[in-house]
Design an enzyme around this catalytic site. Structure first.
Site, mmCIF file in Angstrom:
data_model
loop_
_atom_site.group_PDB
_atom_site.id
_atom_site.type_symbol
_atom_site.label_atom_id
_atom_site.label_comp_id
_atom_site.label_asym_id
_atom_site.label_seq_id
_atom_site.Cartn_x
_atom_site.Cartn_y
_atom_site.Cartn_z
ATOM 1 N N CYS A 30 1.048 1.778 1.873
ATOM 2 C CA CYS A 30 0.027 0.912 2.462
ATOM 3 C C CYS A 30 -0.040 1.155 3.961
ATOM 4 C CB CYS A 30 0.385 -0.540 2.215
ATOM 5 S SG CYS A 30 0.518 -0.902 0.481
ATOM 6 N N TYR A 171 0.073 3.511 -12.057
ATOM 7 C CA TYR A 171 1.039 2.739 -11.264
ATOM 8 C C TYR A 171 1.703 1.660 -12.110
ATOM 9 C CZ TYR A 171 2.692 0.077 -7.130
ATOM 10 O OH TYR A 171 3.437 -0.572 -6.178
ATOM 11 N N HIS A 174 7.120 -1.573 -8.666
ATOM 12 C CA HIS A 174 7.237 -2.582 -7.602
ATOM 13 C C HIS A 174 6.836 -3.992 -8.018
ATOM 14 C CE1 HIS A 174 6.623 1.016 -4.698
ATOM 15 N NE2 HIS A 174 7.897 0.697 -4.717
ATOM 16 N N ASP A 266 12.641 -1.367 -2.440
ATOM 17 C CA ASP A 266 12.388 0.061 -2.309
ATOM 18 C C ASP A 266 12.308 0.464 -0.835
ATOM 19 O OD1 ASP A 266 12.064 2.351 -3.847
ATOM 20 O OD2 ASP A 266 9.910 2.380 -3.518
#
Ligand code: ADP
Ligand code: SF4
Length: 703
Positions: A30, A171, A174, A266
């Site tokens: 991001c 995806y 997370h 992470d």
């Protein structure tokens, strides 16, 4: 040239139908620019491609309005209107010479759909799992919903390939990707063929992978980003489950991208986790698939990278933060210039861009996020526009960066520092618990300054106005820093608080200079809300002081919610035995007590305290600046053309802001800066449809 030990890092890797030119892989990350600043993002990614990364990816790209994670600003691929922005990003990555990856995401439970107002979709009926407790619930997906998401994902794959992406992601990581929620027992309690057994929980992921492959039809590689351990014990995705998952669908994607836990796990900061922290979790998984594997670990050391490859943990060296701090990391290893690597310090200021919905910034790399709008580049800078001699006063982060960048432009620079060491506040703060990696801000700049013959560094050189006016400096930049206030003024108290004679009051400056509270019972008042109050409390607790942390915030170090540290900080504070009083202000200090107040009711309480540490706000160290300005009439005779203050000496802020201010000074010296808005920006294009209100006549039907 390159050390042959690192040759292995430059071997090409086949990823399905495409070939990565080396093993350096910028994983999706991001950046707070996304759909609002797509050209900003495009040029930022281009710089990384130019810096030698074989693959450069986007951040998550929402595939549909039911996956709207606003207010966070990511990319979108909702329909054809999003194509030009995505095409520009892919084109710029290609221009830089890398493969372009796109991380398609349906965020399921993680999308509150605040902008689209669609109902969030989830394996079961649950409140949305966002950072801000949005009062929104997701609805358990029906079979029709599952079919819809599959269709939207297919469309997104097709559009991605149409605009040129080489690697398309599915995806499931997370706890942000909806497919993760289906995989995890924490979120999936379904009783149909999409819940229960692992095979059932994998079903949706398997279907989306199969759809994606079919849709890609060999024109692009399919990558799967997956959480390999939710770190929730038996309640979440476990190692055994992930081994079984790879056993079942290990050959489905062309590439596995392994992530650990949540984003917070992470991208752990250096305060809480070392380089290569993920290694024990990832080790062994590569053996379960023939497909290449990428993983991260804040890798900045080429030796650690080589170890990851040679010991069979990874095939590709994944990086988000190291590529932000140094977009040219691969090139520097390739050309044997390891000493030029700008190593990530693991502070997560970059992450705060996403959390505050503002363009990404970086403590180490002041050009990050400024590539398109200001034309800054991490390695190149325009040559000087005059033969001026520049004096930089103060060798903290602002002064060191100003001297380095001015030196790179070719100016004759003198950097004067009053103490015996370079680094200012960074040199001092890096000695605090957990912050040792921050010294890299100093190390990198010190190393670069050594290489510049046109920059002279003078230590133990306290500068006065006389010294400056009597010398031959044409421009003077004051980077003299700041000091912490000892009167309690900050966000809560905008006037000094009552402090009795005989009270023992310290500031962070005193603690950093080695002073300690005179008694055992210490109250630390944190009205700064970033890291320092919490770190100083931790230090004092380690030294066996009995510490109570008082803060008007709802959390200890409240702003660190933006660096994803707030929970880890609190855990450490609890474990250190520190008493915490949140939503509380410090009103008065006597010789042996403090009076606190509830921020809501104003109700006061008195605590015994031998000493108080005030972490509230700072004042610029601007005496020299004021003196020089008072003598402006003498400048012309001395050929002194400008005097400026930068960094904390201008207005105290973060280390990242100080580095940025130093860089900005160097970029703009002798350059015209007349524009009202000093950077390029993209303004939303007006719709061709001016609006669709019904005409008045049909507003209310006749009775
Ligand atoms: P910033 O974060 O803005 O870079 P710092 O406080 O980290 O600020 O650094 C300021 C540096 O300036 C410190 O190392 C300090 O010793 C130095 N300094 C302050 N005043 C003078 C002066 N008059 N002459 C030389 N150095 C100075
Ligand atoms: Fe690393 Fe900090 Fe830069 Fe992020 S902001 S890349 S953590 S140095």
């Amino acid at each position: 040239m390159r050390d042959p030990r690192y040759d292995i890092l430059f071997e090409p890797v086949q990823i399905g139908p495409v070939t990565a030119r080396n093993r350096f892989y910028q994983v999706p990350h991001c950046n707070g620019m996304g759909y609002r600043d797509p050209s900003g993002e495009a040029v930022m990614r281009q710089v990384k491609a130019e810096g030698g990364w074989a693959v450069v990816c986007t951040e998550q790209v929402e595939i549909h309005p039911t996956s709207d994670i606003g207010p966070f600003i990511e990319l979108r691929i909702w329909d054809d209107q999003d194509m030009p922005a995505l095409a520009r990003i892919a084109d710029k990555i290609h221009e830089g010479g890398a493969l372009a990856g796109i991380e398609l995401a349906h965020n399921g439970l993680n999308s509150p759909n605040l902008i689209s107002r669609e109902t969030p979709l989830s394996p079961q009926h649950l409140p949305v799992a966002t950072f801000s407790y949005d009062p929104v619930q997701a609805r358990a997906m029906t079979k029709a919903d599952i079919a819809d998401v599959r269709r939207w994902h297919r469309q997104a794959v097709r559009r991605s390939i149409d605009v040129g992406y080489d690697i398309v992601y599915v995806y499931a990581g997370h706890a942000l990707g909806g497919l993760h929620h289906f995989l995890s027992r924490r979120y999936n309690n379904r009783t149909d063929e999409y819940g229960g057994s692992l095979t059932n929980r994998i079903r949706f992921l398997r279907e989306v992978l199969e759809d994606s492959r079919e849709e890609a039809d060999g024109k692009a590689a399919i990558a799967c980003r997956i959480t390999i351990n939710e770190l929730l014990g038996e309640d979440g995705i476990t190692r055994t489950e992930i081994e079984d998952t790879i056993g079942e669908i290990g050959e489905h994607p062309d590439l596995w991208d392994f992530v650990l836990g949540s984003w917070e796990d992470d991208s752990v900061t250096s305060r809480f986790g070392p380089e290569a922290e993920q290694e024990p979790y990832v080790r062994g998984l590569k053996d379960l698939t023939t497909k290449p594997v990428v993983g991260v670990g804040r890798f900045t050391s080429p030796d650690t990278m080589v170890h990851q490859i040679e010991s069979g943990v990874l095939d590709l060296i994944g990086a988000a933060r190291p590529s932000i701090a140094d977009p040219f990391l691969p090139r520097k290893i390739e050309t044997g210039n390891l000493e030029d690597i700008r190593e990530c310090i693991g502070c997560n200021i970059c992450v705060s861009g996403d959390f505050t919905m503002s363009p990404i910034r970086c403590t180490q790399n002041p050009t990050m996020g400024e590539e398109f709008r200001r034309g800054w580049h991490p390695e190149r800078i325009r040559v000087k526009s005059s033969d001026a001699h520049v004096l930089v006063v103060g060798a903290g982060p602002a002064g060191m960066e100003a001297a380095r960048s001015l030196g790179q432009r070719g100016y004759r620079v003198s950097l004067a520092e009053s103490t015996r060491v370079l680094g200012g506040r960074v040199e001092r703060e890096a000695k605090l618990p957990g912050l040792s990696a921050w010294i890299r801000v100093v190390d990198y700049r010190q190393q670069q300054l050594r290489k510049l013959d046109n920059v002279d560094v003078f230590l133990q050189s306290e500068m006065t106005a006389d010294d400056i006016i009597d010398n031959d400096f044409n421009h003077v930049v004051l980077a003299t820093g700041s000091h912490w206030r000892s009167d309690g003024v900050g966000r809560w108290h905008t006037h000094p608080i009552e402090i009795a004679d005989g009270a023992d009051v310290l500031t962070p400056d005193a603690i950093l200079a080695g002073l300690r509270p005179r008694g055992e019972r210490v109250v630390l008042f944190d009205d700064d809300h970033y890291y320092l109050g919490g770190v100083v409390a931790e230090l004092l607790a380690k030294e066996n002081f009995d510490v109570t942390l008082v803060t008007p915030g709802a959390h200890v170090s409240a702003w660190t919610v933006n660096t994803m540290e707030v929970a880890r900080i609190r855990k450490r504070i609890i474990r250190a035995g520190i008493t915490v009083e949140t939503n509380t202000t410090l009103n008065r200090i006597t010789a042996d007590s403090v009076d606190t107040g509830c921020v809501f009711t104003g109700d006061e309480r008195t605590f015994s305290a031998d000493s108080v540490v005030l972490v509230t706000s700072r004042l610029p160290e601007n005496r020299l600046f004021d003196e020089l300005n008072a003598r402006e009439s003498e400048w012309a005779k001395a050929d002194l053309r400008s005097v400026r203050a930068i960094g904390d000496a201008w207005a105290p802020s973060t280390i990242a802001a100080a580095v940025w201010a130093g860089h900005r000074y160097a970029e703009e010296l002798d350059e015209p800066t007349s524009a009202d808005v000093p950077f390029l920006r993209e303004v939303t294009e007006l719709s061709a449809q001016p609006g669709r209100l019904l005409p008045l006549a049909v507003e209310s039907a006749p009775a």
